[in-house]
Design a protein around this motif. Structure first.
Motif, mmCIF file in Angstrom:
data_model
loop_
_atom_site.group_PDB
_atom_site.id
_atom_site.type_symbol
_atom_site.label_atom_id
_atom_site.label_comp_id
_atom_site.label_asym_id
_atom_site.label_seq_id
_atom_site.Cartn_x
_atom_site.Cartn_y
_atom_site.Cartn_z
ATOM 1 N N ARG A 1 11.221 2.510 -0.333
ATOM 2 C CA ARG A 1 10.970 2.380 -1.282
ATOM 3 C C ARG A 1 9.666 3.671 -1.453
ATOM 4 N N ALA A 2 8.514 3.459 -0.936
ATOM 5 C CA ALA A 2 7.009 4.488 -0.565
ATOM 6 C C ALA A 2 7.361 5.625 -0.455
ATOM 7 N N ILE A 3 8.123 6.114 0.566
ATOM 8 C CA ILE A 3 8.286 7.529 1.213
ATOM 9 C C ILE A 3 9.056 8.951 1.147
ATOM 10 N N HIS A 4 9.529 8.134 -0.342
ATOM 11 C CA HIS A 4 9.932 9.019 -1.388
ATOM 12 C C HIS A 4 10.895 9.662 -0.806
ATOM 13 N N GLY A 5 11.915 9.152 0.628
ATOM 14 C CA GLY A 5 12.763 10.857 1.659
ATOM 15 C C GLY A 5 12.058 11.254 1.937
ATOM 16 N N LYS A 6 10.409 11.576 1.899
ATOM 17 C CA LYS A 6 9.851 12.084 3.332
ATOM 18 C C LYS A 6 10.047 11.901 4.473
ATOM 19 N N ALA A 7 10.992 10.684 4.417
ATOM 20 C CA ALA A 7 10.413 10.783 6.595
ATOM 21 C C ALA A 7 11.968 9.531 6.055
ATOM 22 N N GLU A 8 12.825 9.731 7.899
ATOM 23 C CA GLU A 8 13.171 8.444 7.721
ATOM 24 C C GLU A 8 12.642 6.999 8.497
ATOM 25 N N VAL A 9 13.648 6.622 7.265
ATOM 26 C CA VAL A 9 13.388 5.239 7.967
ATOM 27 C C VAL A 9 13.725 4.480 8.533
ATOM 28 N N ILE A 10 13.831 3.423 9.364
ATOM 29 C CA ILE A 10 15.166 2.675 10.528
ATOM 30 C C ILE A 10 14.421 1.653 10.730
ATOM 31 N N SER A 11 15.048 0.238 9.658
ATOM 32 C CA SER A 11 14.715 -0.602 10.849
ATOM 33 C C SER A 11 14.689 -1.040 11.378
ATOM 34 N N PHE A 12 14.055 -1.883 12.012
ATOM 35 C CA PHE A 12 14.159 -2.939 13.310
ATOM 36 C C PHE A 12 14.370 -4.205 13.876
ATOM 37 N N PRO A 13 15.496 -4.804 13.150
ATOM 38 C CA PRO A 13 15.184 -6.235 12.462
ATOM 39 C C PRO A 13 15.317 -7.587 13.382
ATOM 40 N N LYS A 14 14.680 -8.467 13.872
ATOM 41 C CA LYS A 14 15.135 -9.758 14.967
ATOM 42 C C LYS A 14 15.275 -10.800 13.677
ATOM 43 N N PRO A 15 16.026 -11.421 13.041
ATOM 44 C CA PRO A 15 15.489 -12.462 11.953
ATOM 45 C C PRO A 15 15.524 -13.998 12.359
ATOM 46 N N PRO B 1 0.521 -1.397 0.009
ATOM 47 C CA PRO B 1 0.273 0.135 0.091
ATOM 48 C C PRO B 1 0.643 0.980 -0.238
ATOM 49 N N ASP B 2 1.619 1.513 -1.531
ATOM 50 C CA ASP B 2 1.901 2.972 -1.228
ATOM 51 C C ASP B 2 1.494 3.891 -0.898
ATOM 52 N N HIS B 3 0.950 3.613 -1.760
ATOM 53 C CA HIS B 3 -0.300 5.695 -1.198
ATOM 54 C C HIS B 3 -0.704 5.978 0.108
ATOM 55 N N VAL B 4 -1.175 4.592 0.946
ATOM 56 C CA VAL B 4 -0.713 4.793 2.270
ATOM 57 C C VAL B 4 0.678 5.783 3.407
ATOM 58 N N ILE B 5 1.611 4.395 2.659
ATOM 59 C CA ILE B 5 2.979 4.963 3.638
ATOM 60 C C ILE B 5 2.943 6.622 2.732
ATOM 61 N N ARG B 6 2.820 6.827 1.284
ATOM 62 C CA ARG B 6 2.979 8.409 1.482
ATOM 63 C C ARG B 6 2.100 9.848 2.196
ATOM 64 N N ASN B 7 0.706 8.908 2.132
ATOM 65 C CA ASN B 7 0.254 9.626 3.218
ATOM 66 C C ASN B 7 0.452 9.663 4.342
ATOM 67 N N LEU B 8 1.882 9.256 4.880
ATOM 68 C CA LEU B 8 1.832 9.683 6.366
ATOM 69 C C LEU B 8 2.927 11.183 6.191
ATOM 70 N N ALA B 9 3.500 10.900 5.404
ATOM 71 C CA ALA B 9 4.134 11.993 5.031
ATOM 72 C C ALA B 9 3.990 13.420 5.285
ATOM 73 N N GLY B 10 4.419 14.477 5.872
ATOM 74 C CA GLY B 10 3.551 15.403 5.561
ATOM 75 C C GLY B 10 2.622 16.081 6.939
ATOM 76 N N LYS B 11 2.832 15.124 8.155
ATOM 77 C CA LYS B 11 1.978 15.934 9.158
ATOM 78 C C LYS B 11 3.502 15.811 10.130
ATOM 79 N N GLY B 12 4.629 15.987 10.614
ATOM 80 C CA GLY B 12 5.121 16.283 10.547
ATOM 81 C C GLY B 12 5.911 15.533 10.910
ATOM 82 N N LEU B 13 6.086 14.246 10.252
ATOM 83 C CA LEU B 13 6.176 12.889 10.863
ATOM 84 C C LEU B 13 7.693 13.075 10.901
ATOM 85 N N LYS B 14 8.475 12.276 11.577
ATOM 86 C CA LYS B 14 9.599 12.800 10.816
ATOM 87 C C LYS B 14 10.632 11.250 10.026
#
Lengths: 381, 381, 381, 381
Positions: C349-363, C318-331
């Motif tokens: 990919r979906a956020i297009h640089g509008k916010a930092e994405v931090i992965s918190f992986p546990k494999p 759901p790229d559109h849902v991710i894109r919609n997160l941006a622009g409301k103060g989201l960092k």
């Protein structure tokens, strides 16, 4: 030094001797899937074939293994597989395919206790009929039964020669006892090898399945030599074309069967003792034959008129040898074997009522003891 | 209306009649892989089983198909597969597994010309030995040979009953001619059905492979009923535990073989004509028997002392019936069959030299003509 | 009583709830091969399908299982298989085949620790990309990620509906934790079921793959209804004929991809909390989402401006849902997941640089603890 | 003369050049199953491996083929398989197995039109994600995309070197166009070959999966050399023992992924043109790159500020190269590729919104024409 022929005297297990026999015969491809008690054949060939520039393949399963062998043979190789009766089950389709395509190949069956999974580590002689009749419809095969590690070498070599001579799948009916026994094996400097009959005409004149008579064997080129070499499981004419005609089916099947069955005289190998005046003959094969011979010698020493006949060639079944036993005072044939009487049935058929046939079966795991056979002979006489 | 039993008179092909026989017998699972000339059995059962709440599975291949059948039977189903000889090859491992696990199941072999792929659309009777001996080591099976579409119904039903009665894989040795002929088939309102022998003790006291004697058959619960039901291809004790002991192997194999072979009297079905004063008996089975009977009647009309014996039960082989032929002036047994003389070999064995056995083989594609057999009889006499 | 819908409140494991969801959705065939941690789905359906007149098949392997499912669907069934990622490997060819033949079917992937055999009894969310991209070339699928036993029921039902609506393989991306957890599951009296779109023209006028637009889905008859229903893995025209034309390939592939990707709005299901003023959003799915939500609530209680977004629909992403997160103060978007950052990549990919994405992986093996995520959020902020 | 390196200039198809690259790299075993358009690789190696004492096996299927390759590698061979995307489906389980066992091997994927069977004789670049993500859970692989017959030689050789250096399955993402094009290929007298890292301690001190850091690669002995070489698909400790511990899973997976992903700098190969002042960059790979380059040169000649970037290394994806494009006036990246935008997705992710990414997809069969790209660029600018 000839890496193919391990000349000299060695202490080898039956499986190891079998592998050496294959190498001496010129085997340059082995494909198999591991199964007790045949695994040691694969194991030895996995490195020994490497020594001589040959190819070892562990197939994905038994179907795959015999398929690979058949393909390799058409590419010019001498090839072999080894398994136990459970694996023979899975090879039955390809055995028929090898028969109808007249593919020379060697199949080692190290028999173990069955039916089904049975007992992987115990012996039996249960696959006599299986190797002869397990594929669909009529065809013929050759089967030899070794009784010692030396014969595992000798008869494997012989099997390759017969396979080539008759273009037929040739089986070694070994058993777990022989496979896992370790004995002295003498390997000569030189061995006699039969080469595949090659076309003696140029490619344009070659007719792939042309034979002079139904007992003749067609010449066989290899892929890539310029000759047509159709390989098909369909009923085919002498040119290899598929056909649904009765005449073609009739002559093809008769050829496949009779090139073996009508050459039974040439193919038969037996060993015998005291037959001339025997009233009772002990007929045996494979590992049981060693015990039987010892019991017969003991019986003679005890004054019993007992003879001994060992079948080395099991298929084609040597009816003529059995028939020849009759008429010299013979009353009874005793057949000790490690199954429920498979060869006894064949002897009964072949003797035509000219003597009584008594089956002395033990269905695997434990071989007959000399005393058991001796006592049995006493009771019979 | 009973959807299982299609009571009434119908024009059915042999394959279709076979499918109806299975349904009438209570078959509720079929698993098979299509192969000419057995495909129509699958085809019909694919929708007919649906009618009766049964299950139809097209297996991934023939190995898979018989495996599914075996599993279903242990879950309480009556189950069947159908194939041709090529498919039997691939089922050989599971045939042995069914034998050692004493799994009642029905295997239809609609024989076609072989060996190998042979000719998919032509007939043969080539798989006589294959169905008996193709798996490893000693075991026994039952095989019936229908000669008509009516018998495709009757004997398939019978095969289910025998399979249940003896807990043994039971074969129908049909052939392409019968499978694809379309004839009148009368299906009764009611049929006689043998139910599986069930445990008569509570689960805690049940011993899965316990038998009263070696010809007895153990009771068989289904998975999920609370009884222990070990299913293993290993040599096993009466509790189903694996064993490598000789005593266990010996009693197990004798039981597997003798529950069938020693019940041969009960199992044998034959049809005969003019045997009393016959000097020559024509012994046949399956589709060839129809032709043979017609030739025998014609020969009698021509004054020849000819008799007719049809084997319906092929395995266990009815030695006693053959032996009983001897001694009434019988000189010769002629065995016309569509293979290279497989049953003729068995007759030779069973007759013990008391009459001459003459094989009259045709290896598939074309059935004997009545006149061919009549002429053959004239020459023999 | 409706045996299909087990109305009422039950204590069920995730696997059991999944099986019930399938039944409620109208599933009448299941074919699968056992694998931990999905086996309990097979187990339950093996008897539950019996209750409702459905068919249960244990396939010879995973390839066989999905093949059976595809065949059943074309015969009119609603059908499902269940496995773990190792089994998905073996199904990849058939997944592509189902995609190109537009076969509605449901595939449950109960994810376990990998790669390779990994750890059969431990959890992971490692197959996100595998279910989307493992078959060759371009196609699309739907995948839903349940976070509870209740959703194992709800989303399996939903998966059947979406599969039918879009004629597409639809996956449940479960994981071992959910599969083996036992929770309260409420099953309603009635459920909403989507029926397959049927032809609205007579057979003679039916064009099997005709669509109004590339996002449309063709009507689907069943075998035996009189309609042509070509089923082929070849690139095909709207009539189902194979073609090697660019125009055909182009429109077919675009249709296969876009009927899903361009319907992403309709297909997307998410759950969210506190997004309006969030500076940091925790984006999670499946079992990790439960932990993440708890950490987010805790963080809010601690005064941190944190929001929560749970993806229920994973594919189409759901790229559109991710894109919609941006622009409301989201960092920042923090993505805790039990793999090395598969969904984090997609979010990046979906956020297009509008916010930092931090992965918190546990494999795999161990799920994130609420405190771990809470502490991670503190550090991020 | 060195039969391994066919030094000189030859007219070879891409498939033939690939086979020669493998030989030059020291490949001594090939196992594969024929599939268009990769068959010619098998065909050539079937006799060329013979020349150099290597082994050629046609596997029973694709699963078998990669299994054989993996086994051979542990026996000390350099080994390869070749297939198309449909075959990759069937290899996915073994790809994961090779990844977790750190088995160096080379897998050639000659891409053809899909999904499903698609079109055997037409090209596509559809398997970009499939080779990266088709097996279960997290792991990493290397993939290189050749654009010419010369590179089919060069990059296959390189693939063997990288496979050995990183102990990882390494893919060639070829396509039908390159495989079947015939071009001049220059093969040097000598090539640079990377040997497998061998243990530098005696067997007793050897720890099979011991690494200095997560990006390090463990030394690898061969079977039969006296070293312990556990080969297991289970999550394992540095000694090769199975484990279900989180710590083990965590460090193993991180190692498997990061030995590749964190070495992306060293692994990346690209070709570029006119990047310095480019406002629009055309990013392409494989056969499309040749067309793209020609269009870019034409565009420059027409005064358009266009640049060209070719990815030779596709996986690990060179994010850093993409990121470095930004900030020099770059506005747009155009990605022409023969799929629905697989690499375009990756570029979108990597560019972080710093430029617009425009996918120019053609889903197989027909490659982009230079004029199509040129016109596309005009429209973009």
């Amino acid at each position: 030094m000839n890496r193919r022929i391990l000349a000299g005297t060695h202490l080898l297990s039956g499986d190891e001797a079998c592998a050496e026999g294959a190498l001496a015969a010129g085997c340059n491809l082995f494909a198999g899937y591991p199964i007790t008690p045949a695994t040691e054949i694969s194991e030895r060939l996995s490195w020994r074939l490497f020594d001589v520039g040959g190819i070892f393949v562990q197939g994905a399963d038994e179907l795959d293994s015999l398929t690979i062998v058949i393909g390799a043979v058409h590419a010019g190789a001498k090839a072999m597989t080894a398994t136990s009766g459970n694996g023979i089950c899975l090879m039955q389709e390809c055995i028929g395919y090898a028969a109808i395509t007249e593919t020379p190949c060697v199949i080692i069956d190290v028999q173990r206790a069955g039916p089904g999974t049975g007992i992987a580590t115990k012996t039996m002689q249960g696959d006599i009929y299986q190797v002869r009749y397990g594929s669909n419809a009529d065809y013929a095969i050759i089967a030899l039964a070794p009784q010692s590690c030396q014969e595992m070498f000798d008869l494997t070599l012989e099997a390759f020669n017969l396979a080539e001579l008759y273009r037929v799948p040739t089986f070694i009916l070994a058993d777990e006892l022989i496979a896992h026994t370790r004995e002295k094996v003498a390997i000569p400097e030189e061995v006699s090898i039969v080469s595949r009959k090659r076309p003696d005409v140029p490619p344009g004149e070659f007719i792939p399945f042309k034979v002079e008579s139904e007992t003749d064997v067609p010449a066989m080129p290899a892929f890539g030599e310029g000759y047509r070499l159709p390989v098909s499981g369909f009923t085919h004419t002498e040119t290899g074309s598929p056909s649904t005609e009765y005449a073609v089916q009739n002559s093809m099947v008769r050829h496949l069967v009779n090139k073996i069955e009508k050459n039974v005289d040439k193919l038969t190998k037996v060993e015998s003792l005291y037959l001339d005046d025997a009233e009772v003959v002990v007929l045996a094969y494979g590992s049981v034959a060693r015990v039987a011979k010892s019991a017969v010698i003991q019986a003679r020493e005890a004054g019993l008129k007992v003879g001994y006949l060992r079948l080395i060639t099991i298929w084609p079944f040597p009816d003529h040898v059995i028939r020849n036993l009759a008429g010299k005072g013979l009353k009874t044939i005793v057949v000790p074997e490690m199954n429920m009487g498979q060869v006894a049935r064949e002897v009964t058929r072949a003797i035509h009522g000219k003597a009584e046939v008594i089956s002395f079966p033990k269905p695997g795991v434990e071989i007959h003891k000399p005393k058991e056979i001796f006592d049995f002979l006493r009771r019979v006489i």
